[in-house]
Scaffold this active site. Structure first.
Site, PDB file in Angstrom:
ATOM      1  N   MET A   1       0.604  -0.793  -0.048  1.00 46.64           N
ATOM      2  CA  MET A   1       0.166  -0.029   0.159  1.00 46.64           C
ATOM      3  C   MET A   1       1.120   1.314   0.145  1.00 46.64           C
ATOM      4  O   MET A   1       1.758   1.323   0.559  1.00 46.64           O
ATOM      5  CB  MET A   1      -0.782  -0.007   1.071  1.00 46.64           C
ATOM      6  CG  MET A   1      -1.608   1.092   1.533  1.00 46.64           C
ATOM      7  SD  MET A   1      -2.998   0.960   2.407  1.00 46.64           S
ATOM      8  CE  MET A   1      -2.335  -0.215   3.932  1.00 46.64           C
ATOM      9  N   CYS A   2       0.639   2.090  -1.048  1.00 46.34           N
ATOM     10  CA  CYS A   2       1.759   3.551  -1.035  1.00 46.34           C
ATOM     11  C   CYS A   2       0.915   4.027  -0.235  1.00 46.34           C
ATOM     12  O   CYS A   2       0.184   3.762   0.901  1.00 46.34           O
ATOM     13  CB  CYS A   2       0.931   4.588  -2.309  1.00 46.34           C
ATOM     14  SG  CYS A   2       1.599   2.949  -3.647  1.00 46.34           S
ATOM     15  N   ARG A   3       1.516   5.023   0.423  1.00 40.87           N
ATOM     16  CA  ARG A   3       1.652   6.185   1.024  1.00 40.87           C
ATOM     17  C   ARG A   3       1.536   7.483   1.138  1.00 40.87           C
ATOM     18  O   ARG A   3       2.599   7.970  -0.189  1.00 40.87           O
ATOM     19  CB  ARG A   3       2.711   6.466   2.674  1.00 40.87           C
ATOM     20  CG  ARG A   3       3.438   5.530   2.717  1.00 40.87           C
ATOM     21  CD  ARG A   3       1.243   5.073   3.697  1.00 40.87           C
ATOM     22  NE  ARG A   3       2.613   3.702   5.222  1.00 40.87           N
ATOM     23  CZ  ARG A   3       1.465   3.053   5.520  1.00 40.87           C
ATOM     24  NH1 ARG A   3       0.479   2.458   4.443  1.00 40.87           N
ATOM     25  NH2 ARG A   3       1.552   2.147   6.276  1.00 40.87           N
ATOM     26  N   ASN A 113      -4.088   5.103  -4.603  1.00 38.27           N
ATOM     27  CA  ASN A 113      -3.466   3.828  -4.400  1.00 38.27           C
ATOM     28  C   ASN A 113      -4.022   2.554  -5.079  1.00 38.27           C
ATOM     29  O   ASN A 113      -4.725   1.967  -4.464  1.00 38.27           O
ATOM     30  CB  ASN A 113      -3.628   3.502  -2.546  1.00 38.27           C
ATOM     31  CG  ASN A 113      -3.365   3.073  -1.817  1.00 38.27           C
ATOM     32  OD1 ASN A 113      -1.881   2.373  -2.065  1.00 38.27           O
ATOM     33  ND2 ASN A 113      -3.163   3.315  -0.095  1.00 38.27           N
TER      34      ASN A 113
END
Length: 127
Positions: A1-3, A113
């Site tokens: 999961m991207c931030r 995301n």
């Protein structure tokens, strides 16, 4: 999961978006909380900000901690609109420059995301 993180307000340093806060976005690259897959967000990073009416981007395919010159460089910049992203690549998608966020196109910056099949910038603008 991207931030992902965004800022809209009085001109501030993009370094504050990456290296400030609690916990800092840059720290979330190597010590993320609630990560659903993988163990770090080290598949690249990027930040976009406005310069006048233009949107510019700095993005790299290595982890955000890789280059110690980034924070001092970003401290020289002031912008009231910023968008930053750390990447944890979605399985099956390429790792490298083509997949780095945020995406900047014709004065717009955006990030997502995950993965959207057949996504095109023009489609988003016609909605």
């Amino acid at each position: 999961m991207c931030r992902l993180a965004a800022y809209f307000g009085p001109p501030a340093s993009p370094a504050d978006l990456l290296y400030g806060g609690s916990p800092p976005l840059a720290q979330q690259a190597w010590a993320p909380r609630e990560l659903l897959s993988g163990s770090v967000n080290a598949d690249g990073w990027g930040i976009a900000w406005t310069v006048g009416a233009e949107m510019v981007r700095l993005a790299r395919p290595e982890p955000v901690w890789y280059d110690p010159q980034v924070e001092p460089l970003l401290r020289t910049i002031r912008s009231g609109v910023q968008l930053a992203a750390l990447r944890n690549a979605t399985p099956g998608l390429p790792v490298g420059g083509a997949g780095l966020l945020p995406i900047v196109e014709e004065g717009w910056a955006f990030a997502l995301n995950g993965y959207v099949p057949d996504f095109r910038v023009r489609r988003m603008r016609t909605l």
